[in-house]
Design an enzyme around this catalytic site. Structure first.
Site, PDB file in Angstrom:
ATOM      1  N   GLY A  88       1.453  14.906  -2.102  1.00 16.70           N
ATOM      2  CA  GLY A  88       1.224  13.480  -2.316  1.00 16.70           C
ATOM      3  C   GLY A  88       0.384  12.958  -1.414  1.00 16.70           C
ATOM      4  O   GLY A  88      -0.352  13.518  -0.557  1.00 16.70           O
ATOM      5  N   MET A 129       4.825   1.488  -3.616  1.00 16.34           N
ATOM      6  CA  MET A 129       4.985   1.693  -2.072  1.00 16.34           C
ATOM      7  C   MET A 129       3.612   1.655  -1.422  1.00 16.34           C
ATOM      8  O   MET A 129       3.281   2.662  -1.035  1.00 16.34           O
ATOM      9  CB  MET A 129       5.724   2.977  -1.951  1.00 16.34           C
ATOM     10  CG  MET A 129       7.080   2.910  -2.240  1.00 16.34           C
ATOM     11  SD  MET A 129       8.116   4.410  -1.765  1.00 16.34           S
ATOM     12  CE  MET A 129       9.915   3.862  -1.588  1.00 16.34           C
ATOM     13  N   HIS A 175     -28.997  -2.690  -3.331  1.00 15.58           N
ATOM     14  CA  HIS A 175     -29.673  -1.329  -3.161  1.00 15.58           C
ATOM     15  C   HIS A 175     -30.194  -1.257  -1.930  1.00 15.58           C
ATOM     16  O   HIS A 175     -30.794  -1.915  -1.079  1.00 15.58           O
ATOM     17  CB  HIS A 175     -30.891  -1.340  -4.068  1.00 15.58           C
ATOM     18  CG  HIS A 175     -31.723  -0.108  -4.028  1.00 15.58           C
ATOM     19  ND1 HIS A 175     -31.139   1.234  -4.412  1.00 15.58           N
ATOM     20  CD2 HIS A 175     -32.678   0.305  -3.358  1.00 15.58           C
ATOM     21  CE1 HIS A 175     -31.983   1.928  -4.168  1.00 15.58           C
ATOM     22  NE2 HIS A 175     -32.984   1.697  -3.532  1.00 15.58           N
TER      23      HIS A 175
HETATM   24  C1  LIG Z   1       2.191   8.033   6.970  1.00 14.88           C
HETATM   25  C2  LIG Z   1       2.005   6.699   6.337  1.00 14.88           C
HETATM   26  C3  LIG Z   1       0.896   6.363   5.738  1.00 14.88           C
HETATM   27  C4  LIG Z   1       0.752   5.171   5.096  1.00 14.88           C
HETATM   28  N1  LIG Z   1      -0.398   4.634   4.616  1.00 14.88           N
HETATM   29  C5  LIG Z   1      -0.694   3.789   3.761  1.00 14.88           C
HETATM   30  C6  LIG Z   1      -1.867   3.003   3.440  1.00 14.88           C
HETATM   31  O1  LIG Z   1      -2.997   3.781   4.082  1.00 14.88           O
HETATM   32  N2  LIG Z   1      -2.074   2.097   2.583  1.00 14.88           N
HETATM   33  C7  LIG Z   1      -1.035   1.413   2.119  1.00 14.88           C
HETATM   34  O2  LIG Z   1      -1.023   0.563   1.447  1.00 14.88           O
HETATM   35  N3  LIG Z   1       0.305   1.956   2.474  1.00 14.88           N
HETATM   36  C8  LIG Z   1       0.422   3.021   3.296  1.00 14.88           C
HETATM   37  N4  LIG Z   1       1.668   3.318   3.641  1.00 14.88           N
HETATM   38  C9  LIG Z   1       2.902   2.589   2.934  1.00 14.88           C
HETATM   39  C10 LIG Z   1       3.065   1.660   3.617  1.00 14.88           C
HETATM   40  O3  LIG Z   1       3.541   1.843   5.156  1.00 14.88           O
HETATM   41  C11 LIG Z   1       4.484   0.805   2.999  1.00 14.88           C
HETATM   42  O4  LIG Z   1       4.138   0.628   1.683  1.00 14.88           O
HETATM   43  C12 LIG Z   1       4.483  -0.305   3.719  1.00 14.88           C
HETATM   44  O5  LIG Z   1       4.953  -0.336   5.167  1.00 14.88           O
HETATM   45  C13 LIG Z   1       5.939  -1.351   3.098  1.00 14.88           C
HETATM   46  O6  LIG Z   1       6.126  -2.658   3.780  1.00 14.88           O
HETATM   47  P1  LIG Z   1       7.366  -3.277   3.870  1.00 14.88           P
HETATM   48  O7  LIG Z   1       7.379  -4.402   4.576  1.00 14.88           O
HETATM   49  O8  LIG Z   1       7.907  -3.205   2.460  1.00 14.88           O
HETATM   50  O9  LIG Z   1       8.350  -2.279   4.564  1.00 14.88           O
HETATM   51  P2  LIG Z   1       8.318  -1.769   6.093  1.00 14.88           P
HETATM   52  O10 LIG Z   1       6.943  -1.508   6.571  1.00 14.88           O
HETATM   53  O11 LIG Z   1       8.951  -0.340   6.042  1.00 14.88           O
HETATM   54  O12 LIG Z   1       9.075  -2.600   7.002  1.00 14.88           O
HETATM   55  C14 LIG Z   1      10.462  -2.992   6.918  1.00 14.88           C
HETATM   56  C15 LIG Z   1      10.910  -3.490   8.101  1.00 14.88           C
HETATM   57  O13 LIG Z   1      12.297  -3.891   8.068  1.00 14.88           O
HETATM   58  C16 LIG Z   1      13.056  -3.459   9.205  1.00 14.88           C
HETATM   59  N5  LIG Z   1      14.368  -3.453   8.703  1.00 14.88           N
HETATM   60  C17 LIG Z   1      15.086  -2.808   7.789  1.00 14.88           C
HETATM   61  N6  LIG Z   1      16.136  -3.335   7.523  1.00 14.88           N
HETATM   62  C18 LIG Z   1      16.334  -4.294   8.456  1.00 14.88           C
HETATM   63  C19 LIG Z   1      17.628  -5.318   8.886  1.00 14.88           C
HETATM   64  N7  LIG Z   1      18.542  -5.148   7.989  1.00 14.88           N
HETATM   65  N8  LIG Z   1      17.197  -6.121   9.479  1.00 14.88           N
HETATM   66  C20 LIG Z   1      16.037  -6.451  10.102  1.00 14.88           C
HETATM   67  N9  LIG Z   1      14.967  -5.659   9.813  1.00 14.88           N
HETATM   68  C21 LIG Z   1      15.171  -4.769   9.038  1.00 14.88           C
HETATM   69  C22 LIG Z   1      12.529  -2.064   9.245  1.00 14.88           C
HETATM   70  O14 LIG Z   1      12.951  -1.338  10.472  1.00 14.88           O
HETATM   71  C23 LIG Z   1      11.083  -2.314   9.257  1.00 14.88           C
HETATM   72  O15 LIG Z   1      10.507  -2.808  10.442  1.00 14.88           O
HETATM   73  C24 LIG Z   1       2.024   4.626   4.561  1.00 14.88           C
HETATM   74  C25 LIG Z   1       3.311   5.188   4.888  1.00 14.88           C
HETATM   75  C26 LIG Z   1       3.175   6.156   5.538  1.00 14.88           C
HETATM   76  C27 LIG Z   1       4.829   6.459   5.825  1.00 14.88           C
HETATM   77  N1  LIG Z   2      -2.796   5.793   1.704  1.00 14.25           N
HETATM   78  C1  LIG Z   2      -1.976   5.427   1.148  1.00 14.25           C
HETATM   79  O1  LIG Z   2      -1.849   4.182   0.503  1.00 14.25           O
HETATM   80  C2  LIG Z   2      -0.584   6.127   1.608  1.00 14.25           C
HETATM   81  C3  LIG Z   2      -0.540   6.880   2.363  1.00 14.25           C
HETATM   82  C4  LIG Z   2       0.556   7.744   2.825  1.00 14.25           C
HETATM   83  C5  LIG Z   2       1.757   7.243   2.195  1.00 14.25           C
HETATM   84  N2  LIG Z   2       1.726   6.034   1.043  1.00 14.25           N
HETATM   85  C6  LIG Z   2       2.990   5.668   0.571  1.00 14.25           C
HETATM   86  O2  LIG Z   2       4.038   6.482   1.018  1.00 14.25           O
HETATM   87  C7  LIG Z   2       4.826   7.030  -0.117  1.00 14.25           C
HETATM   88  C8  LIG Z   2       5.435   8.238   0.132  1.00 14.25           C
HETATM   89  O3  LIG Z   2       4.064   9.355   0.144  1.00 14.25           O
HETATM   90  P1  LIG Z   2       4.580  10.689  -0.046  1.00 14.25           P
HETATM   91  O4  LIG Z   2       3.379  11.595  -0.066  1.00 14.25           O
HETATM   92  O5  LIG Z   2       5.809  11.099   0.928  1.00 14.25           O
HETATM   93  O6  LIG Z   2       5.243  10.785  -1.409  1.00 14.25           O
HETATM   94  P2  LIG Z   2       4.755  11.223  -2.780  1.00 14.25           P
HETATM   95  O7  LIG Z   2       5.746  10.741  -3.702  1.00 14.25           O
HETATM   96  O8  LIG Z   2       3.294  10.694  -3.108  1.00 14.25           O
HETATM   97  O9  LIG Z   2       4.331  12.730  -2.862  1.00 14.25           O
HETATM   98  C9  LIG Z   2       5.431  13.456  -2.647  1.00 14.25           C
HETATM   99  C10 LIG Z   2       5.267  14.739  -3.241  1.00 14.25           C
HETATM  100  O10 LIG Z   2       6.189  15.684  -2.665  1.00 14.25           O
HETATM  101  C11 LIG Z   2       6.847  16.434  -3.902  1.00 14.25           C
HETATM  102  N3  LIG Z   2       8.162  17.080  -3.694  1.00 14.25           N
HETATM  103  C12 LIG Z   2       9.562  16.216  -3.785  1.00 14.25           C
HETATM  104  N4  LIG Z   2      10.254  17.075  -3.038  1.00 14.25           N
HETATM  105  C13 LIG Z   2       9.868  18.121  -3.152  1.00 14.25           C
HETATM  106  C14 LIG Z   2      10.531  19.468  -2.577  1.00 14.25           C
HETATM  107  N5  LIG Z   2      11.637  19.617  -2.402  1.00 14.25           N
HETATM  108  N6  LIG Z   2       9.837  20.665  -2.347  1.00 14.25           N
HETATM  109  C15 LIG Z   2       8.358  20.637  -2.870  1.00 14.25           C
HETATM  110  N7  LIG Z   2       7.784  19.514  -3.281  1.00 14.25           N
HETATM  111  C16 LIG Z   2       8.506  18.446  -3.318  1.00 14.25           C
HETATM  112  C17 LIG Z   2       6.795  15.759  -5.207  1.00 14.25           C
HETATM  113  O11 LIG Z   2       6.470  16.498  -6.244  1.00 14.25           O
HETATM  114  C18 LIG Z   2       5.360  14.874  -4.774  1.00 14.25           C
HETATM  115  O12 LIG Z   2       4.251  15.344  -5.361  1.00 14.25           O
HETATM  116  C19 LIG Z   2       4.154   6.890  -1.214  1.00 14.25           C
HETATM  117  O13 LIG Z   2       4.770   6.140  -2.390  1.00 14.25           O
HETATM  118  C20 LIG Z   2       2.682   6.248  -1.011  1.00 14.25           C
HETATM  119  O14 LIG Z   2       2.653   5.124  -1.920  1.00 14.25           O
HETATM  120  C21 LIG Z   2       0.518   5.529   0.930  1.00 14.25           C
END
Ligand SMILES: Cc1cc2nc3c(=O)[nH]c(=O)nc-3n(C[C@H](O)[C@H](O)[C@H](O)COP(=O)(O)OP(=O)(O)OC[C@H]3O[C@@H](n4cnc5c(N)ncnc54)[C@H](O)[C@@H]3O)c2cc1C
Ligand SMILES: NC(=O)c1ccc[n+]([C@@H]2O[C@H](COP(=O)([O-])OP(=O)(O)OC[C@H]3O[C@@H](n4cnc5c(N)ncnc54)[C@H](O)[C@@H]3O)[C@@H](O)[C@H]2O)c1
Length: 506
Positions: free
Chosen positions: A207, A356, A486
């Site tokens: 993913g 997400m 352009h």
């Molecule tokens: C490696 C990676 C790369 C990503 N890249 C992108 C990207 O390029 N573009 C994009 O759009 N999305 C990206 N995402 C997804 C994005 O990070 C999430 O969709 C986004 O952070 C969600 O925001 P949120 O506020 O819902 O949750 P979060 O960012 O997870 O924040 C929730 C916060 O609540 C805190 N919390 C939980 N429970 C409690 C509680 N009871 N009391 C107080 N605090 C609490 C947590 O500790 C955390 O700080 C990426 C994710 C990962 C893992």
């Molecule tokens: N650039 C961005 O916007 C960005 C970057 C990173 C993450 N994210 C968000 O974070 C979330 C998580 O990202 P992600 O890449 O972990 O999830 P994802 O859902 O995009 O991909 C997970 C993949 O893992 C596979 N999979 C699941 N269980 C497996 C197993 N046991 N063995 C082999 N394959 C398996 C699934 O079929 C799927 O293709 C996404 O929903 C994404 O929206 C966004």
């Protein structure tokens, strides 16, 4: 993610809560990721007294363990890839003394870039909250079971608010049988620290996270094997784009893959002594098919809501796999099927499972505040763009072509398709980046754009025009008459819009 401050700074709000009557605050937000932060900023812009429970993690996933540090790694590793590509440089007429392979990088330096950027953005985020007069409670917020109440788990103090927004986000999903030590077998949390650059790394899941990290690892010299449970690699992407991505991001790099197999048992190793072992079973028959021994394994198999231990059961809320059910206005429902609205309780971001993405979380936060203020608002999730920041990038808004075909058949309209190409674009050619396409899907009956999928240089920036078009209901006829600068990459879209109405682009 750059916070924008849109209202005049005010002093802390606890003591001058003017609208909240008997409550401590108008709005309490539980979780201070981008969703909670977006909600807090908009709440203060409406002059609502506001507190945020941060759980000592201001910025949440996106800033500390997600979007921000991963883009820093992609930026640094992307430069390494480009500067070590002798053929590419020579086409520009550039040579590096000692050969392109003499371009070196320092792993710790690259890791520090990511860490420092995350800290800086986190500081900005915190600063914006303080400047706007949002009270930050450092502990975790737990629902007490009584309406309008949140308890600080650290001090035990109970705070009240007219409206409570839950924004606890998500954490990595680790499939059963997989042991994570965050050193040799790690999730994105561990990978972002870039503790090592393994010679051979298996990435479980193809993913967003898996793809972005394959880009980083191969640029820094690793070989990658993807393990994907579904029959196709990159299964969630538009098929045509995934096929092109396979050519541009996989086939030309030291990457191979297995599809239709689960990583059923993953055991950490000891660096330099014992390999990581990965047992794979057929996704359908569940029979053992292969065991890999690799230097490291990254688990990128999706994310699950971070909703445990926050008092949801006491508040009468039934979750599904941890996801909190909400209606279109982001009001919490007691359960997923036929649940009732819980008055004064809202949930935004990853925890409600709608989309997400960081900007979706923030948009939902703003929307919840609009509804709290009595101005009915619904986020159009079909118009929210997404991007995968590989080199080149992939970006999209709306359904995949496969989904759009189904939607058109079900709803009784005709699907149109038009394509722009990077290979015919002057700017792309000047950059020697002529690979890629932009595919526009539209409703032939009314001309409205339904979806756009782009793979190519700066696709993540290009998609915004398309997302705006979907949001505003702009037609391909209107878009084809809009003037594009352009020479820019935007002309790839101009070509597709014009193609949709039978005009040819320059
Ligand atoms: C490696 C990676 C790369 C990503 N890249 C992108 C990207 O390029 N573009 C994009 O759009 N999305 C990206 N995402 C997804 C994005 O990070 C999430 O969709 C986004 O952070 C969600 O925001 P949120 O506020 O819902 O949750 P979060 O960012 O997870 O924040 C929730 C916060 O609540 C805190 N919390 C939980 N429970 C409690 C509680 N009871 N009391 C107080 N605090 C609490 C947590 O500790 C955390 O700080 C990426 C994710 C990962 C893992
Ligand atoms: N650039 C961005 O916007 C960005 C970057 C990173 C993450 N994210 C968000 O974070 C979330 C998580 O990202 P992600 O890449 O972990 O999830 P994802 O859902 O995009 O991909 C997970 C993949 O893992 C596979 N999979 C699941 N269980 C497996 C197993 N046991 N063995 C082999 N394959 C398996 C699934 O079929 C799927 O293709 C996404 O929903 C994404 O929206 C966004």
């Amino acid at each position: 993610f750059s916070p924008s401050i849109t209202t005049t700074p005010r002093s802390p709000t606890l003591l001058d809560a003017s609208k909240c009557g008997n409550y401590d605050y108008d709005v309490i937000i539980v979780g201070c990721g981008v969703g909670g932060h977006g909600a807090a900023l908009h709440s203060r812009a409406q002059d609502l007294s506001t507190a945020v429970f941060s759980g000592r993690d201001v910025g949440g996933t996106c800033v500390n363990r997600g979007c921000v540090p991963s883009k820093a790694l992609l930026a640094a590793s992307g430069r390494v890839r480009e500067m070590q590509n002798e053929e590419h440089l020579s086409e520009f007429g550039i040579t590096v003394e000692g050969g392109a392979q003499s371009v070196k990088f320092d792993r710790e330096g690259v890791a520090n870039h990511a860490k420092q950027l995350a800290n800086r953005v986190k500081g900005n985020l915190e600063g914006s909250l303080v400047a706007l007069g949002v009270d930050i409670v450092e502990g975790k917020g737990i629902l007490t079971g009584k309406a309008h109440e949140v308890k600080d788990d650290a001090s035990g103090k109970v705070y009240t608010a007219k409206d409570i927004i839950l924004a606890p986000g998500s954490i990595p999903f680790v499939p059963p049988g997989v042991t994570v030590d965050e050193k040799t077998v790690y999730t994105s949390d561990g990978a972002l620290e870039l503790q090592s650059i393994p010679e051979w790394v298996a990435i479980i899941g193809s993913g967003y996270i898996g793809l972005e990290f394959s880009d980083v690892y191969t640029a820094l010299g690793s070989e990658v094997t993807f393990i994907e449970a579904l029959p196709n690699i990159m299964p969630t992407f538009d098929r045509e784009i995934a096929k092109m991505a396979e050519r541009l991001l996989i086939r030309d790099r030291p990457i191979d893959y297995r599809t239709g197999v689960f990583a059923s048992e993953v055991t950490p190793g000891i660096p330099g002594e014992k390999p990581v072992t990965i047992k794979m079973i057929d996704a359908k028959t569940k029979e053992h098919v292969e065991t890999l021994e690799v230097d490291a394994a990254m688990v990128a198999t999706g994310r699950v809501p971070n909703t445990k231990d926050m008092g949801l059961e006491d508040a009468g809320i039934e979750t599904q796999r941890g996801f909190i059910a909400v209606n279109e206005k982001m009001q919490v429902l007691t359960k997923h099927d036929g649940g009732e609205v819980v008055p004064g309780l809202w949930c935004i971001g990853d925890a409600n499972g709608k989309m997400m993405l960081a900007h979706a979380a923030s948009a939902q936060g703003i929307s919840a505040i609009e509804n709290i203020c009595g101005r009915e608002h619904v986020v159009n999730h079909d118009a929210i763009p997404a991007a995968c920041f590989t080199h080149p990038e992939i970006a999209m808004v709306g359904p995949t072509e496969e989904q759009a075909i189904e939607r058109a058949a079900k709803e009784g309209w005709t699907l149109g398709k038009s394509q722009g190409n990077f290979r015919a674009n002057s700017k792309a050619l000047a950059e020697l980046e002529g690979n890629g396409i932009a595919k526009v899907l539209y409703n032939k009956d009314n001309g409205k754009v339904v979806a756009v999928h782009i793979i190519g240089l700066h696709a993540a920036d290009l998609i915004q025009e398309c997302a705006n078009a979907v949001a505003a209901g702009t037609t391909v006829q209107e878009l084809s008459m809009m003037v594009h600068t352009h020479p820019t990459l935007c002309e790839v879209l101009d070509e597709a819009f014009k193609g949709a109405v039978g005009m040819s682009a320059h």
